[in-house]
Design a protein around this motif. Sequence first.
Motif, PDB file in Angstrom:
ATOM      1  N   GLU A  39      -7.584 -11.256  -1.124  1.00 21.19           N
ATOM      2  CA  GLU A  39      -6.652 -10.268  -0.606  1.00 21.19           C
ATOM      3  C   GLU A  39      -5.327 -10.445  -1.330  1.00 21.19           C
ATOM      4  OE1 GLU A  39      -4.971  -8.731   3.701  1.00 21.19           O
ATOM      5  OE2 GLU A  39      -5.696 -10.788   3.540  1.00 21.19           O
ATOM      6  N   ILE A  40      -4.774  -9.345  -1.806  1.00 24.69           N
ATOM      7  CA  ILE A  40      -3.443  -9.388  -2.397  1.00 24.69           C
ATOM      8  C   ILE A  40      -2.513  -8.669  -1.429  1.00 24.69           C
ATOM      9  CG2 ILE A  40      -3.737  -7.309  -3.808  1.00 24.69           C
ATOM     10  CD1 ILE A  40      -2.036  -8.857  -5.944  1.00 24.69           C
ATOM     11  N   ILE A  41      -1.419  -9.322  -1.109  1.00 21.70           N
ATOM     12  CA  ILE A  41      -0.462  -8.784  -0.143  1.00 21.70           C
ATOM     13  C   ILE A  41       0.875  -8.602  -0.849  1.00 21.70           C
ATOM     14  CG2 ILE A  41       0.757  -9.187   2.035  1.00 21.70           C
ATOM     15  CD1 ILE A  41      -1.679 -11.033   2.755  1.00 21.70           C
ATOM     16  N   VAL A  42       1.425  -7.401  -0.752  1.00 24.45           N
ATOM     17  CA  VAL A  42       2.716  -7.079  -1.345  1.00 24.45           C
ATOM     18  C   VAL A  42       3.673  -6.788  -0.208  1.00 24.45           C
ATOM     19  CG1 VAL A  42       3.985  -5.487  -2.834  1.00 24.45           C
ATOM     20  CG2 VAL A  42       1.604  -6.068  -3.369  1.00 24.45           C
ATOM     21  N   GLU A  43       4.761  -7.546  -0.155  1.00 27.67           N
ATOM     22  CA  GLU A  43       5.817  -7.271   0.820  1.00 27.67           C
ATOM     23  C   GLU A  43       6.997  -6.676   0.071  1.00 27.67           C
ATOM     24  OE1 GLU A  43       6.863 -10.328   3.567  1.00 27.67           O
ATOM     25  OE2 GLU A  43       4.770 -10.902   3.864  1.00 27.67           O
ATOM     26  N   LEU A  44       7.455  -5.531   0.546  1.00 26.05           N
ATOM     27  CA  LEU A  44       8.579  -4.840  -0.072  1.00 26.05           C
ATOM     28  C   LEU A  44       9.877  -5.163   0.660  1.00 26.05           C
ATOM     29  CD1 LEU A  44       6.893  -1.344  -0.552  1.00 26.05           C
ATOM     30  CD2 LEU A  44       7.075  -3.208  -2.215  1.00 26.05           C
ATOM     31  N   ARG A  45      10.975  -5.128  -0.060  1.00 25.06           N
ATOM     32  CA  ARG A  45      12.284  -5.366   0.563  1.00 25.06           C
ATOM     33  C   ARG A  45      12.653  -4.243   1.523  1.00 25.06           C
ATOM     34  NH1 ARG A  45      14.515  -9.664  -1.663  1.00 25.06           N
ATOM     35  NH2 ARG A  45      13.961 -10.241  -3.788  1.00 25.06           N
ATOM     36  N   GLU A  46      12.184  -3.040   1.208  1.00 25.21           N
ATOM     37  CA  GLU A  46      12.448  -1.876   2.044  1.00 25.21           C
ATOM     38  C   GLU A  46      11.267  -0.926   1.914  1.00 25.21           C
ATOM     39  OE1 GLU A  46      15.183   0.561  -1.092  1.00 25.21           O
ATOM     40  OE2 GLU A  46      16.082  -1.138  -0.071  1.00 25.21           O
ATOM     41  N   PRO A  47      11.074  -0.062   2.896  1.00 27.79           N
ATOM     42  CA  PRO A  47       9.954   0.886   2.779  1.00 27.79           C
ATOM     43  C   PRO A  47      10.114   1.740   1.521  1.00 27.79           C
ATOM     44  CG  PRO A  47      10.844   0.895   5.000  1.00 27.79           C
ATOM     45  CD  PRO A  47      11.786   0.078   4.159  1.00 27.79           C
ATOM     46  N   ARG A  51       6.643   9.134  -2.658  1.00 30.63           N
ATOM     47  CA  ARG A  51       6.035   9.132  -3.990  1.00 30.63           C
ATOM     48  C   ARG A  51       5.488   7.748  -4.333  1.00 30.63           C
ATOM     49  NH1 ARG A  51       7.520   7.471  -8.879  1.00 30.63           N
ATOM     50  NH2 ARG A  51       9.613   6.943  -8.223  1.00 30.63           N
ATOM     51  N   LEU A  52       6.259   6.702  -4.044  1.00 32.33           N
ATOM     52  CA  LEU A  52       5.799   5.343  -4.326  1.00 32.33           C
ATOM     53  C   LEU A  52       4.664   4.941  -3.383  1.00 32.33           C
ATOM     54  CD1 LEU A  52       9.182   3.541  -5.093  1.00 32.33           C
ATOM     55  CD2 LEU A  52       7.454   4.321  -6.722  1.00 32.33           C
ATOM     56  N   ASN A  53       4.744   5.386  -2.132  1.00 30.67           N
ATOM     57  CA  ASN A  53       3.644   5.124  -1.193  1.00 30.67           C
ATOM     58  C   ASN A  53       2.338   5.704  -1.723  1.00 30.67           C
ATOM     59  OD1 ASN A  53       5.223   3.770   0.659  1.00 30.67           O
ATOM     60  ND2 ASN A  53       5.481   5.525   2.001  1.00 30.67           N
ATOM     61  N   ALA A  54       2.402   6.898  -2.268  1.00 29.66           N
ATOM     62  CA  ALA A  54       1.205   7.545  -2.816  1.00 29.66           C
ATOM     63  C   ALA A  54       0.630   6.726  -3.965  1.00 29.66           C
ATOM     64  CB  ALA A  54       1.538   8.959  -3.279  1.00 29.66           C
ATOM     65  N   GLN A  55       1.495   6.119  -4.768  1.00 35.59           N
ATOM     66  CA  GLN A  55       1.016   5.278  -5.869  1.00 35.59           C
ATOM     67  C   GLN A  55       0.247   4.078  -5.345  1.00 35.59           C
ATOM     68  OE1 GLN A  55       3.936   4.129  -8.791  1.00 35.59           O
ATOM     69  NE2 GLN A  55       4.787   6.186  -8.919  1.00 35.59           N
ATOM     70  N   LEU A  56       0.765   3.439  -4.295  1.00 37.89           N
ATOM     71  CA  LEU A  56       0.056   2.291  -3.721  1.00 37.89           C
ATOM     72  C   LEU A  56      -1.268   2.723  -3.111  1.00 37.89           C
ATOM     73  CD1 LEU A  56       2.972   0.249  -2.138  1.00 37.89           C
ATOM     74  CD2 LEU A  56       1.483  -0.484  -3.995  1.00 37.89           C
ATOM     75  N   LEU A  57      -1.280   3.829  -2.401  1.00 35.59           N
ATOM     76  CA  LEU A  57      -2.523   4.325  -1.814  1.00 35.59           C
ATOM     77  C   LEU A  57      -3.551   4.615  -2.902  1.00 35.59           C
ATOM     78  CD1 LEU A  57      -1.062   6.659   0.948  1.00 35.59           C
ATOM     79  CD2 LEU A  57      -2.314   4.517   1.315  1.00 35.59           C
ATOM     80  N   ASN A  58      -3.107   5.197  -4.015  1.00 37.46           N
ATOM     81  CA  ASN A  58      -4.014   5.496  -5.130  1.00 37.46           C
ATOM     82  C   ASN A  58      -4.559   4.232  -5.780  1.00 37.46           C
ATOM     83  OD1 ASN A  58      -3.831   8.259  -4.828  1.00 37.46           O
ATOM     84  ND2 ASN A  58      -2.133   8.468  -6.261  1.00 37.46           N
ATOM     85  N   ARG A  59      -3.847   3.123  -5.663  1.00 41.74           N
ATOM     86  CA  ARG A  59      -4.302   1.839  -6.213  1.00 41.74           C
ATOM     87  C   ARG A  59      -5.192   1.085  -5.223  1.00 41.74           C
ATOM     88  NH1 ARG A  59       0.351  -0.895  -9.840  1.00 41.74           N
ATOM     89  NH2 ARG A  59       1.099   0.994 -10.835  1.00 41.74           N
ATOM     90  N   GLY A  60      -5.458   1.701  -4.063  1.00 37.86           N
ATOM     91  CA  GLY A  60      -6.355   1.086  -3.095  1.00 37.86           C
ATOM     92  C   GLY A  60      -5.675   0.187  -2.077  1.00 37.86           C
ATOM     93  N   PHE A  61      -4.353   0.251  -1.978  1.00 38.09           N
ATOM     94  CA  PHE A  61      -3.627  -0.556  -0.993  1.00 38.09           C
ATOM     95  C   PHE A  61      -3.561   0.171   0.334  1.00 38.09           C
ATOM     96  CE2 PHE A  61      -2.268  -2.615  -4.838  1.00 38.09           C
ATOM     97  CZ  PHE A  61      -2.001  -3.915  -4.470  1.00 38.09           C
ATOM     98  N   GLN A  62      -3.452  -0.610   1.412  1.00 35.04           N
ATOM     99  CA  GLN A  62      -3.284  -0.065   2.757  1.00 35.04           C
ATOM    100  C   GLN A  62      -1.958  -0.559   3.309  1.00 35.04           C
ATOM    101  OE1 GLN A  62      -6.659  -1.336   5.035  1.00 35.04           O
ATOM    102  NE2 GLN A  62      -7.996   0.203   4.143  1.00 35.04           N
TER     103      GLN A  62
END
Length: 125
Positions: A39-47, A51-62
């Motif tokens: 499992e790879i977990i990415v924590e962001l400093r801010e939401p 547009r960026l959310n869509a990029q993560l979803l397209n990469r298979g992230f939840q």
Amino acid sequence: DMEQAEALCDQVGFLQHGRIDLAGNPRELVENAYHGHKEIIVELREPASPRLNAQLLNRGFQAANAGRTWSSFGQFGKVDAENISAQLEQAGFAVRELRVRQPGLDSLFIQLNKEAVETSSEQAA
């Protein structure tokens, strides 16, 4: 907590809608669900922006934690994590932390709950 259950219990079960949905040996349940993937977990400093959310979803992230935490499963290693981190920062993500780990019962619990919510949403539609 789930880590203690994983370490101490021979058998665990997950309830869905008042019934045992999944039960068995903790290590076997995790192995059957993830087949050795990490499992790879990415924590962001801010939401992130939509547009960026869509990029993560397209990469298979939840998403979790109001869009500040994202996770995905696969055959990840240290080099992959460094590459993913660099790619995310180049794309405009403010990465606070990125880690690769073996999934556990907590990952399975989250996955089962997301699947239950998605199923309930589909049935309501």
